[in-house]
Design a protein around this motif. Structure first.
Motif, PDB file in Angstrom:
ATOM      1  N   PRO A 203      26.126 -12.581 -49.952  1.00  0.00           N
ATOM      2  CA  PRO A 203      25.112 -11.915 -49.194  1.00  0.00           C
ATOM      3  C   PRO A 203      25.277 -10.940 -48.425  1.00  0.00           C
ATOM      4  O   PRO A 203      24.544 -10.142 -48.562  1.00  0.00           O
ATOM      5  N   THR A 204      26.453 -10.560 -48.292  1.00  0.00           N
ATOM      6  CA  THR A 204      27.377  -8.962 -48.118  1.00  0.00           C
ATOM      7  C   THR A 204      26.866  -8.775 -49.329  1.00  0.00           C
ATOM      8  O   THR A 204      26.702  -7.334 -48.608  1.00  0.00           O
ATOM      9  N   TYR A 205      26.494  -8.283 -50.258  1.00  0.00           N
ATOM     10  CA  TYR A 205      26.476  -7.471 -51.371  1.00  0.00           C
ATOM     11  C   TYR A 205      25.160  -7.218 -51.473  1.00  0.00           C
ATOM     12  O   TYR A 205      24.840  -5.659 -51.373  1.00  0.00           O
ATOM     13  N   SER A 206      24.338  -7.982 -50.996  1.00  0.00           N
ATOM     14  CA  SER A 206      22.667  -7.734 -50.991  1.00  0.00           C
ATOM     15  C   SER A 206      22.795  -6.984 -49.885  1.00  0.00           C
ATOM     16  O   SER A 206      21.527  -6.107 -49.797  1.00  0.00           O
ATOM     17  N   ASP A 207      23.406  -7.478 -48.801  1.00  0.00           N
ATOM     18  CA  ASP A 207      23.559  -6.477 -47.666  1.00  0.00           C
ATOM     19  C   ASP A 207      23.762  -4.615 -47.883  1.00  0.00           C
ATOM     20  O   ASP A 207      22.757  -3.584 -47.582  1.00  0.00           O
ATOM     21  N   LEU A 208      24.187  -4.804 -48.977  1.00  0.00           N
ATOM     22  CA  LEU A 208      25.345  -3.226 -49.160  1.00  0.00           C
ATOM     23  C   LEU A 208      23.970  -2.691 -50.065  1.00  0.00           C
ATOM     24  O   LEU A 208      23.088  -1.146 -50.248  1.00  0.00           O
ATOM     25  N   LEU A 209      23.120  -3.793 -50.922  1.00  0.00           N
ATOM     26  CA  LEU A 209      22.701  -2.778 -51.623  1.00  0.00           C
ATOM     27  C   LEU A 209      21.378  -2.839 -50.751  1.00  0.00           C
ATOM     28  O   LEU A 209      20.968  -1.598 -51.140  1.00  0.00           O
ATOM     29  N   VAL A 210      20.659  -3.704 -50.116  1.00  0.00           N
ATOM     30  CA  VAL A 210      19.524  -3.213 -49.522  1.00  0.00           C
ATOM     31  C   VAL A 210      19.915  -2.504 -48.248  1.00  0.00           C
ATOM     32  O   VAL A 210      18.492  -0.704 -47.843  1.00  0.00           O
ATOM     33  N   ASN A 211      20.879  -1.518 -48.100  1.00  0.00           N
ATOM     34  CA  ASN A 211      21.210  -0.280 -47.548  1.00  0.00           C
ATOM     35  C   ASN A 211      21.397   0.904 -48.109  1.00  0.00           C
ATOM     36  O   ASN A 211      20.357   2.071 -47.932  1.00  0.00           O
ATOM     37  N   SER A 212      21.685   0.597 -48.945  1.00  0.00           N
ATOM     38  CA  SER A 212      21.521   1.478 -50.131  1.00  0.00           C
ATOM     39  C   SER A 212      19.967   2.444 -50.565  1.00  0.00           C
ATOM     40  O   SER A 212      19.701   2.918 -50.798  1.00  0.00           O
TER      41      SER A 212
END
Length: 366
Positions: A203-212
Motif C-alpha cells: 500500500p505504501t509503495y502504491s502511494d509512491l507510484l500514484v504520487n509519481s
C-alpha cells in the motif's frame, strides 16, 4: 534592399516547406474507424510508457530490454524487426490507425524519423520504464519518465521549427497523450527485485507510484497536454512468465500479483479523479485495460484463441526479449495465441482491445 529580398525569400521557403509537410500529412492519413464529431480534431498522438507501447526507442541503448531482431516483427511490414515487443503492431500503432491519423506511430529516437512525421505525433515509450525512477535503472535499463519528458521538450522545439509556433501549440493542445506504466514497477521493482519490499509494504509503495504518476501528468499538463489517457496496470499475474515463476506446477495465474495490480489501479483511479478536479481544463481519462485483457486470457477460446497461458515464441513460458530470438522455434500460427512471448500479447489481441477501449473513453477527450 538585399537584406529585405533575402528575408522575403527565406519566408517563402519556410512557407513552402510547411505546405509540403501538410500535404504529406494529408496524403498519409488512414481511414478512421473511430468517428469524431465534425468540429473535433485530434491532430496527433503522443505516447509515454513501457514495452507495451515502445516502437523502437530502446534500439540503440545498452539494455537487455530490446527486441530489434527476429522473430519479433515477423508480421510487421514484411517481417522487419523494429523494436516493437510483439509479432506485429503494438497499441501505439493501432491507436493512430484507429483514429485515421497514420499507419503507425514512429519512435522519436528512430534515426530515420522524418520531419513530416512530427506534426502527427511520435512515441517516447521505452521498454522497461515505470513510474518509479528506480524501475528504469534496475536490470532492464530504460528511458525514465523524466527522460521521456525531456524527449518531448526536444520534440516541441523541432515541431515549432517545422510548422511554426501557433500550429505547434494547436497540435499539442489538441493532441492525445497516452500513458502506459505500472506493470514493471509492481512485477519487477517491487516483487522480483525485492528492493522495494525491504522499504515499503505494498500500500505504501502504491502511494509512491500514484504520487509519481500525478506529478508526471502535471508536468505534461504544464507542457501543454490537455487530452491525457492513462491505462491502468494489466493482470500481470496471468502473463506466461509469472505463471512459470510463481504459478506452481499447474502454472495458474498468480493471484497475489493480480491483487496488487487491482489495488494499485484503484488508487490510480482516485489519483486521476483528484487530478481532474485540480486541473478542470484537462480532459484526463482513467482507461481500464485490466478487465478486458483478463477476460481474453481466461476465456481465450471465446475470442478464438487456443492457447492463453504461454507465448508463441519457443516454449512460450519464459522467453522474452533476448530469450526470444531467431534460435527459438515459434508456434505455427500466432493467431492461436493470446501472447507472443512470455509478457507481451500478439497484435491480434491488441486489435481486440484497442477499438472498444477507444470507443469507451473517447467522449472524455472531446
Amino acid at each position: 534592399m538585399f537584406r529585405t529580398y533575402s528575408s522575403f525569400s527565406t519566408s517563402i521557403c519556410t512557407i513552402l516547406v510547411r505546405l509540403t509537410i501538410l500535404l504529406i500529412f494529408v496524403l498519409c492519413k488512414t481511414k478512421a474507424v473511430t468517428k469524431l464529431p465534425p468540429n473535433v480534431s485530434i491532430p496527433a498522438v503522443f505516447v509515454f510508457g513501457d514495452s507495451i507501447m515502445d516502437t523502437g526507442n530502446n534500439n540503440d541503448m545498452v539494455t537487455p530490454s530490446q527486441c530489434n531482431y527476429p522473430p519479433y516483427g515477423k508480421d510487421f511490414q514484411g517481417g522487419i524487426p523494429t523494436g516493437r515487443f510483439s509479432n506485429g503492431k503494438v497499441p501505439s500503432d493501432l491507436i493512430v490507425e484507429e483514429l485515421g491519423i497514420k499507419e503507425y506511430l514512429p519512435a522519436y529516437l528512430d534515426p530515420n524519423l522524418q520531419p513530416s512525421e512530427l506534426p502527427t505525433g511520435v512515441n517516447f515509450a521505452s521498454g522497461g520504464a515505470g513510474y518509479d525512477a528506480l524501475t528504469s535503472k534496475l536490470g532492464q535499463v530504460a528511458i525514465s519518465m523524466s527522460g521521456q519528458l525531456d524527449l518531448f521538450k526536444d520534440y516541441t522545439v523541432k515541431l515549432k521549427g517545422v510548422v511554426g509556433e501557433d500550429r505547434a501549440n494547436f497540435i499539442i493542445g489538441n493532441g492525445l497523450f497516452l500513458v502506459v506504466l505500472g506493470s514493471n514497477d509492481i512485477s519487477n521493482t517491487y516483487y522480483l527485485s525485492r528492493l522495494r519490499q525491504v522499504q515499503y509494504d505494498f500500500p505504501t509503495y502504491s502511494d509512491l507510484l500514484v504520487n509519481s504518476a500525478y506529478n508526471f501528468y502535471q508536468e505534461m499538463y504544464e507542457l501543454g497536454a490537455r487530452r491525457i489517457g492513462v491505462f491502468n496496470a494489466p493482470p500481470m499475474g496471468c502473463v506466461p512468465f509469472q505463471r512459470t515463476m510463481a504459478g506452481g506446477i499447474e502454472r495458474k495465474c498468480v493471484q497475489e500479483y493480480n491483487d496488487a495490480a487491482v489495488f494499485f489501479n484503484n488508487k490510480l483511479s482516485i489519483g486521476i479523479a483528484s487530478f481532474k478536479q485540480n486541473f478542470p481544463s484537462s480532459r484526463i481519462a482513467y482507461m481500464d485495460v485490466y478487465n478486458p485483457l483478463l477476460d481474453i486470457i481466461v476465456n481465450n477460446q471465446k475470442y478464438g484463441y487456443k492457447v492463453g497461458d504461454r507465448g508463441c515464441c519457443g516454449t512460450g513460458k519464459i522467453e522474452v526479449t533476448y530469450l526470444c530470438n531467431h534460435l527459438d522455434s515459434i508456434c505455427p500460427n500466432d493467431l492461436d495465441y493470446v501472447f507472443w512471448d512470455s509478457f507481451h500479447p500478439t497484435e491480434s489481441v491488441y486489435r481486440k482491445l484497442v477499438t472498444p477501449i477507444l470507443h469507451k473513453y473517447m467522449d472524455t477527450f472531446i
